[in-house]
Write an enzyme that holds these catalytic residues in place. Structure first.
Site, PDB file in Angstrom:
ATOM      1  N   ILE A 277     -13.355 -49.966 -42.662  1.00 43.01           N
ATOM      2  CA  ILE A 277     -12.648 -49.776 -43.917  1.00 43.01           C
ATOM      3  C   ILE A 277     -12.488 -48.276 -44.115  1.00 43.01           C
ATOM      4  O   ILE A 277     -13.227 -47.476 -43.534  1.00 43.01           O
ATOM      5  CB  ILE A 277     -13.369 -50.431 -45.123  1.00 43.01           C
ATOM      6  CG1 ILE A 277     -14.789 -49.883 -45.287  1.00 43.01           C
ATOM      7  CG2 ILE A 277     -13.394 -51.936 -44.974  1.00 43.01           C
ATOM      8  CD1 ILE A 277     -15.505 -50.437 -46.519  1.00 43.01           C
ATOM      9  N   ASP A 278     -11.512 -47.873 -44.904  1.00 39.78           N
ATOM     10  CA  ASP A 278     -11.211 -46.455 -45.077  1.00 39.78           C
ATOM     11  C   ASP A 278     -12.382 -45.699 -45.706  1.00 39.78           C
ATOM     12  O   ASP A 278     -13.213 -46.281 -46.416  1.00 39.78           O
ATOM     13  CB  ASP A 278      -9.985 -46.275 -45.971  1.00 39.78           C
ATOM     14  CG  ASP A 278      -8.711 -46.797 -45.327  1.00 39.78           C
ATOM     15  OD1 ASP A 278      -8.686 -46.921 -44.091  1.00 39.78           O
ATOM     16  OD2 ASP A 278      -7.759 -47.083 -46.077  1.00 39.78           O
ATOM     17  N   LYS A 279     -12.411 -44.407 -45.458  1.00 32.98           N
ATOM     18  CA  LYS A 279     -13.449 -43.538 -46.015  1.00 32.98           C
ATOM     19  C   LYS A 279     -13.602 -43.737 -47.524  1.00 32.98           C
ATOM     20  O   LYS A 279     -14.713 -43.882 -48.039  1.00 32.98           O
ATOM     21  CB  LYS A 279     -13.097 -42.075 -45.714  1.00 32.98           C
ATOM     22  CG  LYS A 279     -13.996 -41.067 -46.414  1.00 32.98           C
ATOM     23  CD  LYS A 279     -13.428 -39.671 -46.307  1.00 32.98           C
ATOM     24  CE  LYS A 279     -14.208 -38.701 -47.180  1.00 32.98           C
ATOM     25  NZ  LYS A 279     -13.551 -37.388 -47.304  1.00 32.98           N
TER      26      LYS A 279
ATOM     27  N   THR B 204     -12.644 -46.247 -49.384  1.00 35.08           N
ATOM     28  CA  THR B 204     -12.773 -47.638 -49.824  1.00 35.08           C
ATOM     29  C   THR B 204     -14.246 -48.002 -49.725  1.00 35.08           C
ATOM     30  O   THR B 204     -14.896 -47.714 -48.719  1.00 35.08           O
ATOM     31  CB  THR B 204     -11.952 -48.574 -48.925  1.00 35.08           C
ATOM     32  OG1 THR B 204     -10.558 -48.239 -49.030  1.00 35.08           O
ATOM     33  CG2 THR B 204     -12.142 -50.035 -49.332  1.00 35.08           C
TER      34      THR B 204
ATOM     35  N   ARG C 106      -3.187 -50.677 -48.917  1.00 38.27           N
ATOM     36  CA  ARG C 106      -2.598 -49.505 -49.579  1.00 38.27           C
ATOM     37  C   ARG C 106      -1.088 -49.430 -49.316  1.00 38.27           C
ATOM     38  O   ARG C 106      -0.298 -49.156 -50.232  1.00 38.27           O
ATOM     39  CB  ARG C 106      -3.306 -48.242 -49.099  1.00 38.27           C
ATOM     40  CG  ARG C 106      -4.804 -48.254 -49.403  1.00 38.27           C
ATOM     41  CD  ARG C 106      -5.567 -47.202 -48.614  1.00 38.27           C
ATOM     42  NE  ARG C 106      -5.194 -45.858 -49.034  1.00 38.27           N
ATOM     43  CZ  ARG C 106      -5.619 -44.759 -48.422  1.00 38.27           C
ATOM     44  NH1 ARG C 106      -6.398 -44.857 -47.339  1.00 38.27           N
ATOM     45  NH2 ARG C 106      -5.256 -43.572 -48.859  1.00 38.27           N
TER      46      ARG C 106
END
Length: 312
Positions: free
Chosen positions: A143-145, A147, A244
């Site tokens: 998962i993104d930094k 998130t 996103r």
């Protein structure tokens, strides 16, 4: 130079970039994680071509030129265990599930050599699978930094292969909670729109028909506010920045999203990163086959946003 290729990116040079040096242009197109020095090395290694031919870093570009970059897999680097606190939700001999805080990078990358989830896991477990190599041991999905939420990692190769197969056949449950701008017209829906590199900005992704992969996100409205919506989103596929990009595509970007949002609303300033939380993760245990489902509450910053919205 024999290097394994992680990704191939191609684009056409627009007239506004005519006259620029090849190395400078490629570095700017690929974003902050790729330095000009690194691009120059790629050019020497034959990983960058101009109009189908090997090139030199100082070559000047013309409008209509075609650039192709073969991005190599990360070179072997020493990734050290670090005593970083982890919020462990579940752990056994095969798998570990962690509630990752907003702001933590999942695995080492240029600019993030330490302080990542992998560094923390290596200190905590010491027995992660080796399928993804030295930079990403045990990491099955990301998962993104910015998130927050649930991430699973495999402790051995058998577990890694079993979990990766479930991701591939879409049997892993991944549900997210998000706060987005605007009110959605429909209470439920599916966004089925392919995602690939944004041709105008190589640092970003976009819904596009060119060099893209199918991406499917299901959504359900949980709560409506005057100018915002609380959503539950379920991933069917797992493309980079998928939620996103999809939410921007339908005109409802995530609150606080520095890349895909406008950042003009005062609510955007009240959270450091996008208001997106991976709250539910479910999968079949790689050894027993038992269905496991985990759920964690919203982080404090998103709860504060909701309190503010409800207070209006």
């Amino acid at each position: 130079m024999n290097r394994n290729i992680e990704e191939r990116i191609e684009w056409e040079v627009s007239d506004e970039h005519a006259g620029e040096r090849l190395d400078k242009h490629v570095a700017e197109e690929l974003g902050q994680e790729v330095s000009r020095t690194l691009v120059q090395q790629w050019v020497k290694d034959g990983l960058v071509t101009l109009n189908g031919r090997t090139a030199k870093s100082n070559m000047k570009l013309a409008g209509g030129d075609r650039i192709c970059v073969d991005i190599p897999e990360p070179e072997m680097l020493e990734v050290r265990p670090e005593p970083i606190p982890l919020n462990v939700v579940y752990e056994d001999a095969d798998v570990i599930v962690v509630n990752k805080p907003r702001g933590m990078v999942v695995h080492p990358a240029p600019g993030h050599a330490s302080g990542t989830l992998v560094n923390a896991l290596l200190h905590h477990c010491r027995d992660l699978s080796g399928i993804n190599g030295v930079l990403r041991p045990g990491i099955v999905h990301r998962i993104d930094k910015d998130t927050s939420g649930l991430v699973m990692a495999a402790k051995n190769d058998h577990a890694h292969q079993a979990l990766a197969a479930q991701l591939k056949d879409h049997s892993v449950t991944r549900k997210y909670t998000a706060i987005v701008h605007g009110q959605l017209e429909h209470r439920h829906g599916t966004i089925d729109a392919p995602i690939g590199r944004d041709e105008k900005d190589r640092k970003m992704y976009a819904v596009t028909a060119r060099n893209s992969k199918r991406a499917v996100t299901h959504f359900a409205v949980l709560e409506l506010f005057e100018a915002h919506t609380l959503l539950e989103l379920q991933l069917e596929t797992g493309r980079t920045h998928q939620i996103r990009v999809h939410m921007k595509h339908i005109g409802h970007p995530l609150v606080g999203d520095p890349m895909y949002g406008s950042m003009r609303h005062r609510l955007d300033k009240r959270i450091n990163g996008q208001a997106l939380h991976a709250g539910v993760l479910g999968f079949a245990h790689p050894r027993s086959g038992e269905r496991l489902t985990f759920e964690v509450p919203l982080p404090e910053d998103m709860q504060e946003l909701l309190e503010l919205l409800r207070g209006r």
